[in-house]
Design an enzyme around this catalytic site. Structure first.
Site, PDB file in Angstrom:
ATOM      1  N   HIS A   1       0.841  -1.185   0.000  1.00 52.14           N
ATOM      2  CA  HIS A   1       0.000   0.000   0.000  1.00 52.14           C
ATOM      3  C   HIS A   1       0.879   1.239   0.000  1.00 52.14           C
ATOM      4  O   HIS A   1       1.860   1.326   0.745  1.00 52.14           O
ATOM      5  CB  HIS A   1      -0.903   0.028   1.236  1.00 52.14           C
ATOM      6  CG  HIS A   1      -1.716   1.279   1.347  1.00 52.14           C
ATOM      7  ND1 HIS A   1      -2.889   1.467   0.663  1.00 52.14           N
ATOM      8  CD2 HIS A   1      -1.491   2.431   2.045  1.00 52.14           C
ATOM      9  CE1 HIS A   1      -3.370   2.677   0.933  1.00 52.14           C
ATOM     10  NE2 HIS A   1      -2.543   3.279   1.765  1.00 52.14           N
TER      11      HIS A   1
ATOM     12  N   ASP B   1     -16.249   1.351   5.983  1.00 51.84           N
ATOM     13  CA  ASP B   1     -15.132   2.279   5.793  1.00 51.84           C
ATOM     14  C   ASP B   1     -15.392   3.214   4.621  1.00 51.84           C
ATOM     15  O   ASP B   1     -15.102   4.417   4.698  1.00 51.84           O
ATOM     16  CB  ASP B   1     -13.831   1.512   5.559  1.00 51.84           C
ATOM     17  CG  ASP B   1     -12.730   2.438   5.077  1.00 51.84           C
ATOM     18  OD1 ASP B   1     -12.305   3.308   5.866  1.00 51.84           O
ATOM     19  OD2 ASP B   1     -12.326   2.332   3.900  1.00 51.84           O
TER      20      ASP B   1
ATOM     21  N   ARG C   1     -15.775  11.685   6.030  1.00 50.22           N
ATOM     22  CA  ARG C   1     -14.564  12.371   6.492  1.00 50.22           C
ATOM     23  C   ARG C   1     -14.054  13.337   5.438  1.00 50.22           C
ATOM     24  O   ARG C   1     -13.596  14.448   5.743  1.00 50.22           O
ATOM     25  CB  ARG C   1     -13.477  11.360   6.846  1.00 50.22           C
ATOM     26  CG  ARG C   1     -13.765  10.554   8.110  1.00 50.22           C
ATOM     27  CD  ARG C   1     -12.835   9.349   8.210  1.00 50.22           C
ATOM     28  NE  ARG C   1     -11.447   9.744   8.097  1.00 50.22           N
ATOM     29  CZ  ARG C   1     -10.489   8.950   7.586  1.00 50.22           C
ATOM     30  NH1 ARG C   1     -10.786   7.748   7.121  1.00 50.22           N
ATOM     31  NH2 ARG C   1      -9.258   9.375   7.543  1.00 50.22           N
TER      32      ARG C   1
ATOM     33  N   SER D   1      -8.857   2.794   8.289  1.00 47.75           N
ATOM     34  CA  SER D   1      -9.371   2.774   6.924  1.00 47.75           C
ATOM     35  C   SER D   1      -8.520   1.875   6.033  1.00 47.75           C
ATOM     36  O   SER D   1      -9.034   1.017   5.303  1.00 47.75           O
ATOM     37  CB  SER D   1      -9.413   4.196   6.360  1.00 47.75           C
ATOM     38  OG  SER D   1      -9.853   4.201   5.029  1.00 47.75           O
TER      39      SER D   1
ATOM     40  N   LYS E   1      -9.590  -2.449   4.828  1.00 48.92           N
ATOM     41  CA  LYS E   1      -9.660  -2.888   3.429  1.00 48.92           C
ATOM     42  C   LYS E   1      -8.594  -3.930   3.121  1.00 48.92           C
ATOM     43  O   LYS E   1      -8.849  -4.917   2.426  1.00 48.92           O
ATOM     44  CB  LYS E   1      -9.521  -1.693   2.491  1.00 48.92           C
ATOM     45  CG  LYS E   1     -10.673  -0.707   2.569  1.00 48.92           C
ATOM     46  CD  LYS E   1     -10.616   0.319   1.460  1.00 48.92           C
ATOM     47  CE  LYS E   1      -9.466   1.289   1.624  1.00 48.92           C
ATOM     48  NZ  LYS E   1      -9.709   2.294   2.679  1.00 48.92           N
TER      49      LYS E   1
END
Length: 416
Positions: free
Chosen positions: A84, A163, A170, A185, A189
């Site tokens: 990520h 989420d 948000r 968050s 995922k």
């Protein structure tokens, strides 16, 4: 969780208190079912933004959002990794590292997102290849990872749906930059995606969501700590994003840069350094020793490129379509107006300009010819615009040249 209980939870967080795991589960379940409205959830998110979450609360919120949807499983693959990035400009690491790691024998199940603001999205880049499918059914995604060794696809709406709803709220209410909410968050995922281990590339600098190095280190540390609480080993790298990582900026043009990098016809030292560092961490999670050397070998002998082609073909495109992808015709070349040293490159401005260019042509964009710290002479090319030249003035001002020498930040600021 009724309105009164939610108000009590908001007040507790507002005053610096902590909420129990059961409370977080009740809040997320009620919000997902519509029993809590956006006004109260926005108030809680803002309270968290100012008061933050402790480690136990992050774990509880992550688990609650994870449980709101489906979870993928890879029963035929003993160990699957994912990576990520927290978002950057000209960041082609995923496009390159995923096939490298798969070519070295460690399967990669990569769930990616679209562009946010000035940053590029891996999904958008892959969609520049005609025929490439980013929306895969769960069974297709799992089968491809088992058969090809890697897949890069958009996260299904069925994964951590709570989420997705909370993130949209948000974003609308200005409570995105909270370490605890960001970690929950990301990991809700990633855990739903079924991978057994993760590598996080946390960007830090003027073009990153985390501008301060101490904040980026905290985010990286929390990601690793929370992953461990779910029995998922993880590594994190904090990398500089005060200038674009690679040379090309724009969805299709970055895919072309990644293709040429994998083919060995183009090599940027900054991209290569970060790709090999991240690939080595991914391979280490999969039990491969001396991963950096193995990754470099897979890149050099063509195995990584062939694995990329296999992934492209498995997801609906063809080798011919990939290799025919071409940069939009050149519109304008930017040159230095005076001699000096490159002191600053405004990656945010360049990212925004590239986004507008790609709205007109998918392979339009910007190609930089310089990095921070380089000496340039008057009239020397500093960037080329492909496509429409309307962004020329923005790009000229995005590259600052000064008389005094300038030293760039190290690319890798920390590893965890």
């Amino acid at each position: 969780m009724d309105e009164h209980a939610m108000r009590t939870a908001i007040e507790r967080k507002r005053d610096g208190g902590t909420l129990e795991a059961r409370t977080w589960h009740e809040i997320v379940a009620a919000y997902a079912q519509g029993a809590i409205d956006d006004a109260q959830m926005a108030a809680l998110a803002m309270a968290v933004h100012f008061r933050e979450l402790d480690l136990d609360e992050i774990v509880a919120l992550t688990d609650a959002m994870l449980e709101s949807g489906e979870r993928l499983l890879f029963p035929r693959v003993p160990f699957v990794v994912d990576k990520h990035s927290s978002g950057g400009v000209s960041d082609i690491v995923s496009l390159v590292a995923v096939p490298i790691v798969a070519a070295c024998g460690v399967p990669v199940a990569k769930l990616s997102g679209r562009a946010l603001g000035h940053t590029g999205g891996t999904i958008d880049k892959l969609e520049a290849i005609p025929g490439f499918r980013v929306a895969l059914e769960t069974r297709e995604f799992i089968a491809q990872v088992e058969r090809v060794g890697c897949a890069i696809a958009a996260a299904s709406d069925a994964l951590a749906p709570a989420d997705k709803r909370l993130y949209r709220l948000r974003d609308r209410t200005g409570s995105v930059p909270s370490v605890g909410l960001i970690v929950a968050s990301i990991l809700s995922k990633k855990l739903a995606g079924g991978a057994h281990g993760f590598v996080f590339d946390v960007k830090c600098g003027s073009a990153a969501f985390m501008h301060d190095e101490s904040e980026a280190l905290l985010l990286a540390r929390r990601l690793v700590e929370v992953a461990a609480r779910f029995d998922r080993p993880a590594h994190a790298i904090v990398s500089a994003m005060s200038e674009p990582l690679g040379r090309c900026i724009g969805t299709g043009i970055e895919t072309i840069e990644a293709r040429e990098f994998l083919r060995g016809t183009r090599e940027d030292p900054r991209v290569k350094a970060l790709v090999l560092a991240i690939a080595a961490k991914m391979l280490a999670l999969g039990g491969v020793e001396d991963g950096e050397r193995g990754a470099a070998a897979a890149l050099a002998d063509g195995r990584a490129y062939e694995r990329f082609v296999a992934m492209v073909e498995a997801q609906g495109a063809t080798r011919a379509a990939l290799e025919a992808l071409a940069i939009a015709p050149r519109a304008h070349e930017m040159r230095a107006t005076h001699a000096g040293t490159v002191a600053r490159i405004d990656a945010v401005a360049l990212g925004n300009a590239a986004r507008r260019l790609t709205e007109r042509a998918s392979t339009a964009g910007i190609e930089l010819a310089v990095n921070i710290g380089e000496r340039v002479e008057r009239g020397q090319p500093i960037a080329t615009i492909y496509g429409d030249a309307v962004a020329a003035h923005e790009i000229q001002h995005a590259v600052e040249i000064v008389e005094a020498p300038s030293v760039p930040l190290p690319l890798v600021l920390a590893t965890l």
